[in-house]
Design an enzyme around this catalytic site. Structure first.
Site, PDB file in Angstrom:
ATOM      1  N   LYS A  92       0.825  -1.203   0.000  1.00 28.20           N
ATOM      2  CA  LYS A  92       0.000   0.000   0.000  1.00 28.20           C
ATOM      3  C   LYS A  92       0.863   1.258   0.000  1.00 28.20           C
ATOM      4  O   LYS A  92       0.555   2.248  -0.658  1.00 28.20           O
ATOM      5  CB  LYS A  92      -0.920   0.002   1.218  1.00 28.20           C
ATOM      6  CG  LYS A  92      -2.119  -0.933   1.114  1.00 28.20           C
ATOM      7  CD  LYS A  92      -3.012  -0.775   2.320  1.00 28.20           C
ATOM      8  CE  LYS A  92      -4.323  -1.521   2.162  1.00 28.20           C
ATOM      9  NZ  LYS A  92      -4.155  -2.960   2.102  1.00 28.20           N
ATOM     10  N   GLU A 146      -2.985   6.690   8.250  1.00 29.51           N
ATOM     11  CA  GLU A 146      -3.642   7.743   7.469  1.00 29.51           C
ATOM     12  C   GLU A 146      -4.694   8.465   8.303  1.00 29.51           C
ATOM     13  O   GLU A 146      -5.203   7.919   9.294  1.00 29.51           O
ATOM     14  CB  GLU A 146      -4.344   7.132   6.245  1.00 29.51           C
ATOM     15  CG  GLU A 146      -3.419   6.549   5.216  1.00 29.51           C
ATOM     16  CD  GLU A 146      -4.181   5.998   4.027  1.00 29.51           C
ATOM     17  OE1 GLU A 146      -3.576   5.899   2.958  1.00 29.51           O
ATOM     18  OE2 GLU A 146      -5.376   5.658   4.169  1.00 29.51           O
ATOM     19  N   HIS A 178     -14.748  -3.661   8.888  1.00 31.81           N
ATOM     20  CA  HIS A 178     -13.989  -3.259   7.700  1.00 31.81           C
ATOM     21  C   HIS A 178     -14.147  -4.236   6.538  1.00 31.81           C
ATOM     22  O   HIS A 178     -13.362  -4.206   5.590  1.00 31.81           O
ATOM     23  CB  HIS A 178     -12.504  -3.089   8.021  1.00 31.81           C
ATOM     24  CG  HIS A 178     -12.233  -2.071   9.082  1.00 31.81           C
ATOM     25  ND1 HIS A 178     -12.532  -0.738   8.932  1.00 31.81           N
ATOM     26  CD2 HIS A 178     -11.698  -2.211  10.324  1.00 31.81           C
ATOM     27  CE1 HIS A 178     -12.187  -0.083  10.033  1.00 31.81           C
ATOM     28  NE2 HIS A 178     -11.691  -0.950  10.881  1.00 31.81           N
ATOM     29  N   ARG A 182      -6.798  -8.258  -8.888  1.00 32.61           N
ATOM     30  CA  ARG A 182      -7.523  -9.518  -9.068  1.00 32.61           C
ATOM     31  C   ARG A 182      -8.982  -9.207  -9.338  1.00 32.61           C
ATOM     32  O   ARG A 182      -9.401  -8.047  -9.297  1.00 32.61           O
ATOM     33  CB  ARG A 182      -7.417 -10.364  -7.797  1.00 32.61           C
ATOM     34  CG  ARG A 182      -7.859  -9.596  -6.556  1.00 32.61           C
ATOM     35  CD  ARG A 182      -7.915 -10.446  -5.314  1.00 32.61           C
ATOM     36  NE  ARG A 182      -8.014  -9.656  -4.087  1.00 32.61           N
ATOM     37  CZ  ARG A 182      -9.127  -9.130  -3.607  1.00 32.61           C
ATOM     38  NH1 ARG A 182     -10.251  -9.272  -4.265  1.00 32.61           N
ATOM     39  NH2 ARG A 182      -9.117  -8.435  -2.478  1.00 32.61           N
TER      40      ARG A 182
END
Length: 661
Positions: A116, A200, A235, A292
């Site tokens: 990421k 973040e 999540h 994917r």
């Protein structure tokens, strides 16, 4: 086109890929673990190869065995599905070295988007908007906490190599950061073999919007519009829909072009998804790219009218994309519901067990249709603790969002699963909630609608008891004989017969009386009120039931002394209680703390003799790829710890004992 492919996955996605391959005349090879020897995906393919033990690390993650299976069976290509090895650059490279086509992006693209942090740096160069945060390699806990302080709370800690909500925690206060970081790192290491994280700014009331992209080997790219995946728990996505409600054409084009720019930046080939966090005002930020096919790809197929697995196979075989951007149009609205083995009332703890009943509405498989079901299991199959909790995906399409919502509610109402906890009733409540109905969407929707979603009675008590009575009477009618002395209809020469029914309904004990009247009719007494009862069988496990002036069409499934009653309002479980066998029940168990599900004990935060406070984290279990914290129910002292870190623990096993201080 290929002659034969191997599908390096299991469950519904393996069945999904096999169905498209069969339609195209491509032969398929399944791989399976010990636990999946009789699985649906094994039967769906032309050949099958055993690759190891039940745990993923002993089978579906052993890519060398998968490559051996492909070569031994003459497969020319490998489709990785999603999860497992689908985003493993080493596996993609090993396929190429073995002379096999990896039906997915090149290893270099997986590597570029696999981290990421690295992906965000690349996206910044490509001009794609980013959420403010720290995306570097420094992983010292104090340093990361300093970065969180700089960014400002709340912050989101995310596994750098992650996806699917694993290794992700929201942190609202500085004093919670270190514990959340440690938990994230453990989960990331267990799920991805990499404990690197990034930090973040947490976007308030974010929407989760993703863009489906496709690229081919000739350098052509398209985006197949967007999906809104904002409805999430822990999540992880619960409901997905396409197109995103409230999306303007200008914003759709802007996000689509940003997603294509992201794909071009890494030389992407095949199906991919660029995920964005969006503010309520429409501003959006790059979150990650999933290299994917996504679980929710059917809603895109429904609105564009194309089979994305077919596109994958054609692109991997060297063909150009089947359509250009200007050829693609949005048609109608589609919603997908993930049917999962879990208990929403117990913080969505995963459930295991046998699918004693698995009945679904009439549906098509792997096609554009009003109702579609993608399932990797059949009635009678076991849901094991080795893999994720998803049972199936229910997808509906309509001309409008309102029509799609109505179809989804009806389809969920006709989905009957017995044998383990599921989220079906919960999904119906989400679909019917004000926020979802009015498309007031963000990732906190479930928490916002908590009062309407949790602790809700599924079926009125009288309806549930009448359903049990109808089922019992139906069984008696089927056993009727011409011999009057052998009949079980309760007939008496004088007066009536009365049957006492002690029932546990959704955890509450009730007593009812079923009366067999002299004229052959019946009555039911409940809570001091006696009403006429009429019932008629409509088919297997279905009854037309009338109690007084109320009338219902019910499905009632009996397994021993357990009944599952499905009504238009929902479903409930009923247990016929043997009063003698259960005499003496209810004695307190003191300070026992038991495992809420089968899994592995991965952390112990206390030891014998230690004082603890109510709500304090005592231990952490891992099951179905997720962590679950065990908290103290009261102030006290740890009397005994009964398991060690690393132990496999059965559901209900006593983990430790507490005593009051």
């Amino acid at each position: 086109m290929f002659d034969k492919i191997l599908i390096a996955n299991r469950g519904e996605i393996a069945c999904r890929v096999a169905a498209t391959a069969r339609r195209l005349g491509v032969k398929t090879v399944a791989v399976y673990s010990d636990a999946d020897a009789q699985a649906k995906h094994v039967r769906a393919c032309d050949e099958a190869v055993h690759i190891g033990g039940s745990a993923p690390r002993d089978s579906y993650l052993r890519w060398e065995r998968i490559i051996e299976a492909a070569r031994a069976t003459g497969a020319q290509a490998i489709h990785p599905g999603y999860g497992f090895l689908s985003e493993n650059e080493d596996f993609a490279a090993a396929c190429a070295e073995a002379g096999l086509v990896f039906i997915g992006p090149p290893a270099s693209a997986i590597a570029a988007m696999g981290s990421k942090a690295a992906a965000k740096a690349l996206m910044e160069q490509a001009g794609v908007p980013l959420v403010p945060g720290y995306h570097g390699d420094q992983q010292d806990a104090d340093f990361l906490m300093g970065e969180a302080d700089r960014i400002g709370y709340p912050v989101l800690i995310k596994a750098s190599a992650g996806g699917g909500g694993k290794g992700m925690r929201r942190v609202d206060r500085p004093e919670d950061f270190i514990e959340a970081l440690a938990s994230c790192k453990r989960e990331a290491q267990a799920s991805f073999g990499d404990d690197h994280v990034l930090v973040e700014r947490y976007v308030t009331r974010p929407r989760h919007i993703e863009i489906q992209v496709f690229g081919d080997t000739q350098g052509n790219y398209v985006y197949l519009f967007e999906r809104d995946c904002s409805v999430q728990r822990r999540h992880q996505k619960v409901l997905e829909e396409a197109p995103a409600p409230g999306m303007t054409e200008a914003r759709r084009r802007e996000m689509g072009e940003a997603a294509v720019a992201a794909a071009r930046a890494v030389g992407y080939v095949g199906a991919g998804t660029v995920e964005f966090i969006a503010e309520q005002d429409g501003r959006f930020y790059f979150m990650e790219m999933n290299t994917r096919l996504q679980v929710e790809h059917p809603v895109t197929e429904a609105i564009v009218g194309h089979d994305l697995v077919e596109w994958q196979l054609r692109v991997a075989a060297g063909e150009p994309l089947p359509a250009r951007q200007e050829d693609l149009r949005i048609r109608g609205h589609a919603i997908e519901a993930r049917l999962c083995a879990e208990n929403p009332e117990a913080q969505f703890l995963p459930a295991t067990g046998r699918l004693e009943v698995f009945r679904t509405p009439p549906a098509s498989e792997f096609s554009v249709a009003p109702v579609r079901l993608d399932a990797g299991v059949r009635e009678g199959d076991e849901i094991s603790p080795y893999y994720d909790s998803m049972i199936a995906k229910l997808i509906v399409w309509g001309d409008t969002r309102e029509q799609a919502l109505a179809r989804l509610d009806a389809a969920l109402a006709h989905t009957h699963i017995v044998g383990l906890h599921t989220n079906v009733a919960f999904l119906r409540r989400v679909v019917g909630s004000r926020s979802f109905r009015e498309a007031d969407l963000d990732t906190a929707l479930i928490e916002r609608e908590r009062e309407a979603l949790f602790g809700v009675e599924g079926v009125p008590l009288a309806c549930a008891v009448a359903g049990v009575a109808a089922c019992v009477l139906g069984e008696e009618r089927r056993l009727e004989t011409p011999d009057p002395w052998s009949r079980r209809d309760g007939w008496r020469l004088h007066g009536m017969a009365r049957r006492r029914m002690e029932l546990d309904v959704a955890g509450q004990r009730h007593v009812a009386f079923l009366d067999y009247l002299h004229d052959g009719s019946h009555a039911l007494e409940l809570g001091g009120e006696r009403l006429a009862l009429r019932s008629r069988e409509l088919g297997q496990d279905r009854y037309d039931v009338q109690l007084g002036q109320a009338r219902w069409t019910l499905a009632v499934y009996r397994r021993g002394e357990s009944f599952a009653v499905f009504a238009p309002q929902g479903a409930t479980a009923v247990q016929w209680v043997d009063a003698i066998a259960h005499a003496g029940e209810g004695a307190g168990e003191g300070g026992r703390l038991t495992a809420p599900m089968p899994g592995k004990l991965i952390a112990l935060h206390v030891q014998a003799g230690q004082a603890v406070k109510k709500g304090q984290a005592l231990a952490v279990m891992e099951a179905m790829k997720m962590e679950h914290s065990i908290a103290a129910p009261m102030d006290g002292v740890v009397e005994e710890v009964l398991y060690a870190v690393g132990d496999q623990v059965a559901e209900g096993a006593e983990l430790l004992r507490l005593k009051t201080a």
